[in-house]
Design a protein around this motif. Sequence first.
Motif, mmCIF file in Angstrom:
data_model
loop_
_atom_site.group_PDB
_atom_site.id
_atom_site.type_symbol
_atom_site.label_atom_id
_atom_site.label_comp_id
_atom_site.label_asym_id
_atom_site.label_seq_id
_atom_site.Cartn_x
_atom_site.Cartn_y
_atom_site.Cartn_z
ATOM 1 N N ASP A 1 2.287 -41.546 44.451
ATOM 2 C CA ASP A 1 1.010 -40.837 44.545
ATOM 3 C C ASP A 1 -0.192 -41.758 44.712
ATOM 4 O OD1 ASP A 1 2.327 -38.418 44.136
ATOM 5 O OD2 ASP A 1 2.209 -38.622 41.955
ATOM 6 N N TYR A 2 0.016 -43.074 44.518
ATOM 7 C CA TYR A 2 -1.127 -43.981 44.541
ATOM 8 C C TYR A 2 -1.564 -44.255 45.974
ATOM 9 C CZ TYR A 2 -4.247 -47.857 43.795
ATOM 10 O OH TYR A 2 -5.359 -48.661 43.786
ATOM 11 N N SER A 3 -2.861 -44.097 46.236
ATOM 12 C CA SER A 3 -3.440 -44.367 47.548
ATOM 13 C C SER A 3 -4.162 -45.705 47.489
ATOM 14 C CB SER A 3 -4.419 -43.248 47.919
ATOM 15 O OG SER A 3 -5.006 -43.495 49.171
ATOM 16 N N TYR A 4 -3.733 -46.675 48.296
ATOM 17 C CA TYR A 4 -4.272 -48.019 48.187
ATOM 18 C C TYR A 4 -4.752 -48.553 49.535
ATOM 19 C CZ TYR A 4 0.559 -48.995 49.604
ATOM 20 O OH TYR A 4 1.764 -48.995 50.247
ATOM 21 N N GLU A 5 -5.598 -49.594 49.430
ATOM 22 C CA GLU A 5 -6.114 -50.253 50.624
ATOM 23 C C GLU A 5 -5.069 -51.215 51.182
ATOM 24 O OE1 GLU A 5 -9.023 -49.486 51.866
ATOM 25 O OE2 GLU A 5 -9.578 -48.149 50.201
ATOM 26 N N GLU A 6 -5.183 -51.522 52.460
ATOM 27 C CA GLU A 6 -4.215 -52.414 53.107
ATOM 28 C C GLU A 6 -4.197 -53.793 52.462
ATOM 29 O OE1 GLU A 6 -3.238 -54.184 57.582
ATOM 30 O OE2 GLU A 6 -4.668 -52.531 57.313
ATOM 31 N N SER A 7 -5.354 -54.232 51.960
ATOM 32 C CA SER A 7 -5.451 -55.567 51.358
ATOM 33 C C SER A 7 -5.025 -55.606 49.887
ATOM 34 C CB SER A 7 -6.892 -56.079 51.465
ATOM 35 O OG SER A 7 -7.786 -55.203 50.790
ATOM 36 N N ASP A 8 -4.738 -54.461 49.286
ATOM 37 C CA ASP A 8 -4.374 -54.420 47.869
ATOM 38 C C ASP A 8 -3.042 -55.116 47.613
ATOM 39 O OD1 ASP A 8 -6.637 -53.058 47.195
ATOM 40 O OD2 ASP A 8 -5.684 -51.088 47.007
ATOM 41 N N ARG A 9 -2.985 -55.809 46.488
ATOM 42 C CA ARG A 9 -1.727 -56.389 46.010
ATOM 43 C C ARG A 9 -1.293 -55.585 44.785
ATOM 44 N NH1 ARG A 9 -4.868 -61.210 47.323
ATOM 45 N NH2 ARG A 9 -3.847 -62.358 49.010
ATOM 46 N N LEU A 10 -0.236 -54.827 44.933
ATOM 47 C CA LEU A 10 0.179 -53.896 43.884
ATOM 48 C C LEU A 10 1.151 -54.552 42.915
ATOM 49 C CD1 LEU A 10 0.728 -50.591 45.913
ATOM 50 C CD2 LEU A 10 -1.385 -51.554 44.991
ATOM 51 N N ILE A 11 0.785 -54.566 41.655
ATOM 52 C CA ILE A 11 1.672 -55.024 40.591
ATOM 53 C C ILE A 11 2.277 -53.789 39.950
ATOM 54 C CG2 ILE A 11 1.846 -56.274 38.416
ATOM 55 C CD1 ILE A 11 -0.632 -57.867 39.247
ATOM 56 N N LYS A 12 3.556 -53.551 40.212
ATOM 57 C CA LYS A 12 4.236 -52.393 39.613
ATOM 58 C C LYS A 12 4.683 -52.791 38.218
ATOM 59 C CE LYS A 12 6.023 -52.029 44.232
ATOM 60 N NZ LYS A 12 7.246 -52.201 45.048
ATOM 61 N N LEU A 13 4.320 -52.004 37.256
ATOM 62 C CA LEU A 13 4.558 -52.410 35.873
ATOM 63 C C LEU A 13 5.114 -51.253 35.050
ATOM 64 C CD1 LEU A 13 4.049 -55.069 34.300
ATOM 65 C CD2 LEU A 13 1.948 -54.039 33.453
ATOM 66 N N ASP A 14 6.200 -51.531 34.357
ATOM 67 C CA ASP A 14 6.710 -50.644 33.322
ATOM 68 C C ASP A 14 6.654 -51.411 32.020
ATOM 69 O OD1 ASP A 14 7.165 -48.591 34.997
ATOM 70 O OD2 ASP A 14 9.345 -48.760 35.048
#
Length: 310
Positions: free
Chosen positions: A134-147
């Motif tokens: 569901d997350y909408s992000y910018e092309e330059s974003d660096r996503l840290i997926k965290l549990d």
Amino acid sequence: MKWHEVAIHTVEENEEKLSIFLNTISKGVSVEHSIDILKQKVDNFDEKFRLDPKDYPESNIRLVVYFDETQDIDGRIKDIKEYLTQTDLVNKEEIEIDRKIIEESDWENEWKKYFHSFRVSDTFVIVPSWEMEDYSYEESDRLIKLDPGMAFGTGDHPTTSMCLKFIESTVKPEHNIIDVGTGSGILSIASHLMGARSIKATDIDELSIKVAYDNFMINDCEEDIILETADLLKNEDGRYDIVIANILAHIIEEMISNSYDKLNTNGYFIASGIIVEKRDDIVNKMTEAGFKINEILEDGGWVSILAEKV
């Protein structure tokens, strides 16, 4: 496994002292601010967060720690009460302690109540795995997926966010990096997102090792990160371009000499978890060891330092 959750309700002015103490008797501290406090700290708050006020303190803050069922919970509660009695705190008479038992199987749902995606720097965004679709992000974003595992924070503490800002501005793909006291592994993941592929993450705690590995798997970086149980840099024989340590001031102090020795020339020491009162002492000791202080960040009574071996 069952876990004991202990929550301390108090005013924001007591956050620093209580966080430092609770870190000495537990594996980590989660600090929950009321929605009103969060709105004061974050620009465009309503655009960045989707939070349910029912999941947060009605006012002030709540510090939460967890102890597994093998520990002496009555002894830990006694330690906390003694600290509260002996320490100079604001509105001490209004501090409340709550405790409850959480089944490990309920842990995931507990986190989902209040852990949501948020931007932590110009490009780093922390996203719980259950919100990825569901997350909408910018092309330059660096996503840290965290549990986050039991007793580990979500990356929103100032000490972590300041480290991420230094990583964003400092780490290059060619750098050889060691993340000391990795905890959830978030700083190693961030370094990987910056292009680094020679990374070692260490921690003295076996629970940290497990949680970090799970998060490395979620972020598809487990093959590029060496994960080891270790006590700081005491037995480390490698050479590095960057040493990262988000721990506590007295432990950072222990690491200064070893960090200098393990760094290549013009290597960087990213140190965080330092209370503002300890800043000058740490800076002086780094300078005496041969470091040049490149930048100091300060947020909410905490300090992070970017030092360079010259």
